[in-house]
Motif scaffolding. Sequence first.
Motif, PDB file in Angstrom:
ATOM      1  N   PHE A   1       0.808  -1.119   0.069  1.00  0.00           N
ATOM      2  CA  PHE A   1       0.087  -0.232   0.086  1.00  0.00           C
ATOM      3  C   PHE A   1       1.110   1.164   0.193  1.00  0.00           C
ATOM      4  O   PHE A   1       1.181   1.734   0.915  1.00  0.00           O
ATOM      5  CB  PHE A   1      -1.093  -0.185   1.333  1.00  0.00           C
ATOM      6  CG  PHE A   1      -1.857  -0.941   1.097  1.00  0.00           C
ATOM      7  CD1 PHE A   1      -3.174  -0.991   0.717  1.00  0.00           C
ATOM      8  CD2 PHE A   1      -1.756  -2.316   1.897  1.00  0.00           C
ATOM      9  CE1 PHE A   1      -4.281  -1.730   0.636  1.00  0.00           C
ATOM     10  CE2 PHE A   1      -2.606  -3.397   1.993  1.00  0.00           C
ATOM     11  CZ  PHE A   1      -3.874  -3.186   1.220  1.00  0.00           C
ATOM     12  N   LEU A   2       0.914   2.007  -1.222  1.00  0.00           N
ATOM     13  CA  LEU A   2       1.691   3.129  -1.193  1.00  0.00           C
ATOM     14  C   LEU A   2       0.975   4.261  -0.472  1.00  0.00           C
ATOM     15  O   LEU A   2      -0.427   4.332  -0.504  1.00  0.00           O
ATOM     16  CB  LEU A   2       2.050   3.495  -2.917  1.00  0.00           C
ATOM     17  CG  LEU A   2       2.878   4.666  -3.024  1.00  0.00           C
ATOM     18  CD1 LEU A   2       4.316   4.358  -2.462  1.00  0.00           C
ATOM     19  CD2 LEU A   2       2.875   4.936  -4.585  1.00  0.00           C
ATOM     20  N   CYS A   3       1.785   5.120   0.011  1.00  0.00           N
ATOM     21  CA  CYS A   3       1.182   6.142   0.889  1.00  0.00           C
ATOM     22  C   CYS A   3       0.721   5.765   2.200  1.00  0.00           C
ATOM     23  O   CYS A   3       0.097   6.556   3.015  1.00  0.00           O
ATOM     24  CB  CYS A   3       0.209   6.804   0.249  1.00  0.00           C
ATOM     25  SG  CYS A   3       0.473   7.846  -1.299  1.00  0.00           S
ATOM     26  N   TYR A   4       1.083   4.514   2.481  1.00  0.00           N
ATOM     27  CA  TYR A   4       0.298   3.878   3.898  1.00  0.00           C
ATOM     28  C   TYR A   4       1.426   3.569   4.886  1.00  0.00           C
ATOM     29  O   TYR A   4       1.364   2.887   5.739  1.00  0.00           O
ATOM     30  CB  TYR A   4      -0.536   2.843   3.746  1.00  0.00           C
ATOM     31  CG  TYR A   4      -2.050   3.333   3.364  1.00  0.00           C
ATOM     32  CD1 TYR A   4      -2.839   3.558   4.304  1.00  0.00           C
ATOM     33  CD2 TYR A   4      -2.483   3.374   2.033  1.00  0.00           C
ATOM     34  CE1 TYR A   4      -4.322   4.155   3.860  1.00  0.00           C
ATOM     35  CE2 TYR A   4      -3.603   4.128   1.555  1.00  0.00           C
ATOM     36  CZ  TYR A   4      -4.448   4.327   2.612  1.00  0.00           C
ATOM     37  OH  TYR A   4      -5.786   4.887   2.341  1.00  0.00           O
ATOM     38  N   GLY A   5       2.732   4.176   4.559  1.00  0.00           N
ATOM     39  CA  GLY A   5       3.671   4.001   5.518  1.00  0.00           C
ATOM     40  C   GLY A   5       3.408   5.150   6.567  1.00  0.00           C
ATOM     41  O   GLY A   5       2.411   6.311   6.544  1.00  0.00           O
ATOM     42  N   LYS A   6       4.023   4.962   7.875  1.00  0.00           N
ATOM     43  CA  LYS A   6       3.594   5.900   8.900  1.00  0.00           C
ATOM     44  C   LYS A   6       3.597   7.415   8.648  1.00  0.00           C
ATOM     45  O   LYS A   6       2.883   8.072   9.056  1.00  0.00           O
ATOM     46  CB  LYS A   6       4.312   5.492  10.281  1.00  0.00           C
ATOM     47  CG  LYS A   6       5.579   5.607  10.366  1.00  0.00           C
ATOM     48  CD  LYS A   6       6.320   5.215  11.484  1.00  0.00           C
ATOM     49  CE  LYS A   6       7.596   5.627  11.551  1.00  0.00           C
ATOM     50  NZ  LYS A   6       7.983   7.018  11.661  1.00  0.00           N
ATOM     51  N   ASP A   7       4.895   7.726   8.087  1.00  0.00           N
ATOM     52  CA  ASP A   7       4.919   9.133   7.631  1.00  0.00           C
ATOM     53  C   ASP A   7       3.786   9.701   6.785  1.00  0.00           C
ATOM     54  O   ASP A   7       3.393  10.870   6.800  1.00  0.00           O
ATOM     55  CB  ASP A   7       6.220   9.392   7.267  1.00  0.00           C
ATOM     56  CG  ASP A   7       7.383   9.039   8.023  1.00  0.00           C
ATOM     57  OD1 ASP A   7       7.120   8.998   9.357  1.00  0.00           O
ATOM     58  OD2 ASP A   7       8.791   8.830   7.725  1.00  0.00           O
TER      59      ASP A   7
END
Length: 497
Positions: A241-247
């Motif tokens: 899931f791109l954009c679903y890293g914590k930052d």
Amino acid sequence: MSAQREMKEKNPWHTPVTIIITVIGVIAIVALVTVAVLQNRPVSQKYKYGIVLDAGSSHTALYIYEWPAEKDNNTGRVEQTHSCKVKGKGISSYASEPWKAGESLTLCMQEAEQKVPKKRHHETPLYLGATAGMRLLNMENSSASDKVFQAVEKALQKSPFSYQGARILSGQEEGAFGWVTVNYLDDRLMQGLETTGALDLGGASTQISFVSDNYDGSESPSNSVAFRLYGNDYNLYTHSFLCYGKDQVLRMALAQQTQSGPRTILDPCFHPGYTEIKNYSVLYDSPCVSDRKPQGAPVSFNHRGNGSFGQCQEIVKSVFNFTSCKYSQCSFNGVFQPLLQGPFGAFSAYYFVMNFLNLTDTSIPLDTVKDKLTRYCATPWDQIKLQHPNVKLNYLEEYCFSGTYILTLLTEGYNFTSESYSNIKFIKKIKGSDAGWTLGYMLNLTNMIPAEAPDSPPLPHAGYVSIVTIIALLLVVLFILSLRPLWPRCSKQPHII
């Protein structure tokens, strides 16, 4: 004098035949000892090396791997021998100054030159894999992405190693190689055991990968990856899931709260008493949120915290889409996911956040974990700073949000229940190697690196046995012949009646 000469002539031990037998015997013994020593001396183990640079969204790390030159079942037995964290941010942050991306790697590359034996430098493959940070930069500005890679390649080509290229890994590759790493280090691949699922969380993306008996790849084939390792076939479900890293999720959560362009927001995901002036342009400077920037917003806003886990979780949930699913079952955002199966290893940011919060013990009931996080988020900011004086503030301020996001992602996003949550193990290293995609990547690449024949004894086993047998028989014959002078004496002894 004549008597002495006569005795000498009568002494059978002084005959030429006896002397010849003795000389041959000594030579045979020396030959036997020499062959045995040379054949049975320890064979030096040959090793090969590989270097992988993990260019993540928040930082870059270098890993050195070592494996025996002869391979098991066509897959090298790889172990991590050294790691080096590159100072500074990830290479994607140098978009405006691409040359600095290459310069940032210098110190770690110098360490690598010291750690890998010099005679192996020229044959040691060197790879750089970039993940979600560079994926986002490439989406936003492909020209800037190309210049960063050019600077990185220029720096790496100067090294004495065999540079094999730098590229952006797909999310699917990142997830799949992370799964390989976790199972390889746990000896599950070599022994054909039930595999462990892999949960990876970075700054800009997150991956879930596991083998499910209910998934054959026919439903949503794009999430299927086939592996053959150590003689076993694996059909893996994986999704990134791109954009679903914590930052990036933090950006989306803040974007959710600033849609009207306010000058002040009261954020439940930050501690009571926390306050910071933040710039709208910086917040929305990412493809994950750039299309949501409110029109006519002021230059900055006052970001204040009020520390409520329950309210924070509602904000986090708002970044997920649970309403649409065209498959038999989904995780979120309309992405197919089969039923969870088996144990899972959660690493990278999963481990670092939960370890800081003292929540890595998944035998603790999920409700208790939520209660602990509720109390932590409600702790005043000044008190948090006093309790952790050595933690950088930009990390410390985000742990309440990150912990809330991790629990929400696992339970609401991936559908872990109160029972299956205990199947998760938060891990940093396994048997001395960092959990992550790089070892799996290196392990896969060893299938393409030719094996090198190991040093072998001077003689084949059959030849060695034959020579030892012949020499042993020769020594037995010589020993019997050496007793020849005694034969006449034995025959002339009187018989006692």
